[in-house]
Design a protein around this motif. Structure first.
Motif, mmCIF file in Angstrom:
data_model
loop_
_atom_site.group_PDB
_atom_site.id
_atom_site.type_symbol
_atom_site.label_atom_id
_atom_site.label_comp_id
_atom_site.label_asym_id
_atom_site.label_seq_id
_atom_site.Cartn_x
_atom_site.Cartn_y
_atom_site.Cartn_z
ATOM 1 N N ILE A 46 19.684 3.932 -2.982
ATOM 2 C CA ILE A 46 19.141 4.190 -1.648
ATOM 3 C C ILE A 46 17.870 5.032 -1.722
ATOM 4 O O ILE A 46 16.865 4.719 -1.065
ATOM 5 C CB ILE A 46 20.197 4.889 -0.772
ATOM 6 N N PHE A 47 17.886 6.084 -2.539
ATOM 7 C CA PHE A 47 16.713 6.966 -2.581
ATOM 8 C C PHE A 47 15.467 6.225 -3.045
ATOM 9 O O PHE A 47 14.403 6.327 -2.406
ATOM 10 C CB PHE A 47 16.961 8.172 -3.490
ATOM 11 N N PHE A 48 15.555 5.496 -4.136
ATOM 12 C CA PHE A 48 14.348 4.835 -4.637
ATOM 13 C C PHE A 48 13.924 3.668 -3.746
ATOM 14 O O PHE A 48 12.743 3.303 -3.724
ATOM 15 C CB PHE A 48 14.537 4.413 -6.099
ATOM 16 N N ASP A 49 14.858 3.112 -2.987
ATOM 17 C CA ASP A 49 14.481 2.140 -1.962
ATOM 18 C C ASP A 49 13.616 2.810 -0.900
ATOM 19 O O ASP A 49 12.611 2.231 -0.449
ATOM 20 C CB ASP A 49 15.752 1.550 -1.322
ATOM 21 N N VAL A 50 13.968 4.032 -0.515
ATOM 22 C CA VAL A 50 13.177 4.773 0.473
ATOM 23 C C VAL A 50 11.815 5.156 -0.098
ATOM 24 O O VAL A 50 10.791 5.085 0.600
ATOM 25 C CB VAL A 50 13.942 6.011 0.964
ATOM 26 N N VAL A 51 11.777 5.544 -1.367
ATOM 27 C CA VAL A 51 10.489 5.832 -2.025
ATOM 28 C C VAL A 51 9.581 4.619 -1.938
ATOM 29 O O VAL A 51 8.407 4.713 -1.543
ATOM 30 C CB VAL A 51 10.701 6.235 -3.499
ATOM 31 N N ARG A 52 10.130 3.486 -2.294
ATOM 32 C CA ARG A 52 9.338 2.248 -2.241
ATOM 33 C C ARG A 52 8.886 1.937 -0.815
ATOM 34 O O ARG A 52 7.714 1.601 -0.577
ATOM 35 C CB ARG A 52 10.180 1.100 -2.782
ATOM 36 N N ARG A 53 9.796 2.034 0.142
ATOM 37 C CA ARG A 53 9.456 1.750 1.539
ATOM 38 C C ARG A 53 8.345 2.680 2.037
ATOM 39 O O ARG A 53 7.429 2.246 2.748
ATOM 40 C CB ARG A 53 10.692 1.934 2.419
ATOM 41 N N LEU A 55 6.070 4.318 0.243
ATOM 42 C CA LEU A 55 4.801 3.961 -0.406
ATOM 43 C C LEU A 55 4.181 2.736 0.259
ATOM 44 O O LEU A 55 2.967 2.682 0.487
ATOM 45 C CB LEU A 55 5.033 3.704 -1.893
ATOM 46 N N GLU A 56 5.015 1.770 0.592
ATOM 47 C CA GLU A 56 4.501 0.565 1.256
ATOM 48 C C GLU A 56 3.996 0.892 2.661
ATOM 49 O O GLU A 56 2.996 0.325 3.110
ATOM 50 C CB GLU A 56 5.587 -0.509 1.299
ATOM 51 N N SER A 57 4.647 1.834 3.344
ATOM 52 C CA SER A 57 4.177 2.232 4.673
ATOM 53 C C SER A 57 2.816 2.916 4.595
ATOM 54 O O SER A 57 2.061 2.925 5.575
ATOM 55 C CB SER A 57 5.190 3.170 5.338
ATOM 56 N N GLN A 58 2.514 3.488 3.428
ATOM 57 C CA GLN A 58 1.217 4.137 3.201
ATOM 58 C C GLN A 58 0.204 3.183 2.584
ATOM 59 O O GLN A 58 -0.806 3.594 2.001
ATOM 60 C CB GLN A 58 1.401 5.377 2.325
ATOM 61 N N LYS A 59 0.523 1.891 2.692
ATOM 62 C CA LYS A 59 -0.392 0.797 2.305
ATOM 63 C C LYS A 59 -0.542 0.604 0.800
ATOM 64 O O LYS A 59 -1.516 0.005 0.345
ATOM 65 C CB LYS A 59 -1.779 0.978 2.953
ATOM 66 N N TYR A 60 0.420 1.098 0.027
ATOM 67 C CA TYR A 60 0.421 0.797 -1.401
ATOM 68 C C TYR A 60 1.070 -0.573 -1.632
ATOM 69 O O TYR A 60 2.043 -0.932 -0.952
ATOM 70 C CB TYR A 60 1.219 1.843 -2.187
#
Length: 466
Positions: A46-53, A55-60
């Motif tokens: 769950i945590f690394f899914d949130v990290v990924r999400r 980062l994607e919200s910040q346009k990475y």
């Protein structure tokens, strides 16, 4: 504020600077697929899914890799117990893993490489270590020569002598030093094997990830993550293997989440206190468990208990109700026009607060505080007799934007859709006007059965999910 992350390697927060602007290469160690995953496994998932999400919200643009270890000693033993082949066992539990993480709202990885699909690359990697003098063959096994790698222990911040008891292999006379770890294991009679320059066998645990990281993401990646228990030996050994071959840092940032305890005790086989994810989600909504996991900072231990789940459920209900009430009022509101400038400013400030907290080493509990600030704004606005669709949409869009990162709002497909609920409420209102009390009661009972509760207010009927 720019993103800062706590790097296990340096033991401090550092500004996150990707190797390539706008792109992130991220690898998180996946499961050994010989059993169903338990709630402790759920924390890094769950945590690394949130990290990924986030980062994607910040346009990475994020390339997110998590592997499957589909052959090792545990799998061989389990396959023998069940009377199946190792590949058959792997297929069963890979499917189960993907089903379980989907229930938790986890996005699919960019790729899930398997060890058995990358055997040529693994053998090639071991051969390179042997050629460079970092590995040696001993009666069909191949070992890594830890004394050859001067920086061995730099991730776990221990010296070689302190680490000698942590290696996952028994000391034997084939090894030059007790600290040396296995890269290739000679197959015993009847075991699954692959041909190699050192004979028939299979890879050790650590070499698998080194080979797959290099193959799919390159010699140096941005983020390497996993549970705290992987810091040593697994990630320590990965660094030694990879950097001995490439001469470059394996990862610029190493992230590790802390343990999950159950009723203030460490989860362990000996205590028999493990809880499977698939059993848990039959007892409560997956979003509640996900919210609970994010309610503490990822580097702090987290205690799982009935009381903590109840608190999570109550807190999440407030957020879910605000979301549902905004949708309801938006569907029935008629007043158009621009949103009030003061409200727009307050929502923007809350949005900035959320991003600031996530930028501070993915501080999800403080980010959730920002979500509740938005919920308070929404509830205050909903108390007004006359509301504007633009303001409702602004509040709803921002709440949905937060959820794109956290993934805590209900996604259950067996519930009534919002549109269906609205239609039933309209029908019930008409039934009451025509004094068709039986139909009105029938609709209320149906909604109650589906966990929908109606509330009469001066602004009309509101509904919320249980």
């Amino acid at each position: 504020m720019t993103l800062r992350v706590y790097n296990t390697l340096t033991r401090k927060k550092e500004e996150f600077v990707p190797i390539e602007a706008g792109k992130v290469k991220m690898y998180v160690c996946g499961p050994t697929v010989y059993n169903y995953i338990h709630i402790g496994n759920g924390r890094p998932v769950i945590f690394f899914d949130v990290v990924r999400r986030f980062l994607e919200s910040q346009k990475y643009e994020v390339t997110y890799i998590t592997n499957f270890t589909d052959v090792d000693d545990k799998m061989i033993r389990k396959a023998e117990e069940l009377g199946v082949t190792v590949p058959e066992l792997a297929e069963t539990f890979i499917a189960a893993f993907l089903e379980d993480i989907k229930a938790l709202g986890v996005h699919e990885a960019t790729l899930n490489p398997r060890v058995t699909e990358n055997m040529p690359e693994i053998i090639e990697f071991i051969a390179a270590l042997v050629e460079k003098g970092y590995a040696y063959e001993a009666r069909g096994d191949v070992y890594y020569r830890t004394t050859k790698f001067a920086e061995y222990g730099k991730l776990s911040h221990q010296n070689l002598e302190e680490l000698q008891y942590g290696i996952r292999i028994e000391v034997d006379d084939r090894k030059e030093n007790p600290q040396d770890f296995v890269l290739w294991k000679a197959a015993k009679p009847g075991e699954i094997y692959w041909d190699s320059p050192w004979g028939q066998g299979r890879p050790g645990w650590h070499i698998e990830c080194s080979a797959m990281v290099r193959k799919y993401l390159g010699e140096t990646i941005d983020i390497h993550g996993g549970g705290q228990d992987l810091t040593f030996p697994h990630h320590e050994c990965e660094i030694a293997q990879t950097e001995a071959v490439t001469g470059h840092p394996m990862a610029n940032y190493w992230l590790h989440n802390a343990f999950l305890n159950i009723d203030n005790e460490k989860m362990s086989k000996s205590l028999g206190n493990g809880i499977l994810i698939r059993d848990l989600v039959q007892q409560l909504k997956p979003e509640v468990f996900r919210f609970f996991m994010l309610s503490a900072h990822y580097r702090n231990p987290l205690n799982f208990s009935d009381e903590s789940l109840k608190q999570a459920a109550n807190a999440l209900e407030r957020i879910q109700n605000a979301n549902d009430n905004l949708k309801h009022r938006l569907a029935t509101a008629s007043a158009s026009g621009e949103a009030d400038a003061a409200l727009v400013a307050r929502v923007a400030a809350i949005a900035n607060q959320f991003v600031e907290k996530m930028n501070d080493d993915f501080n999800t509990p403080d980010a959730i505080t920002a979500v509740f600030d938005l919920v308070s704004e929404a509830n205050l606005y909903l108390q007004q007799e006359r509301v504007h669709t633009a303001a409702l949409q602004l509040l709803l869009d921002q709440l949905q934007a937060f959820d794109q990162t956290l993934g805590i709002l209900s996604k259950q497909t067996d519930e009534l859709l919002d549109e269906e609920i609205e239609q039933l409420i309209v029908e019930r209102t008409e039934a009451r006007k025509s004094k068709n009390w039986a139909r009105a009661d029938e609709i209320r009972d149906l909604l109650t059965e589906k966990g929908i509760f109606l509330e009469d207010t001066p602004q009309g009927i509101r509904w919320r999910r249980k």
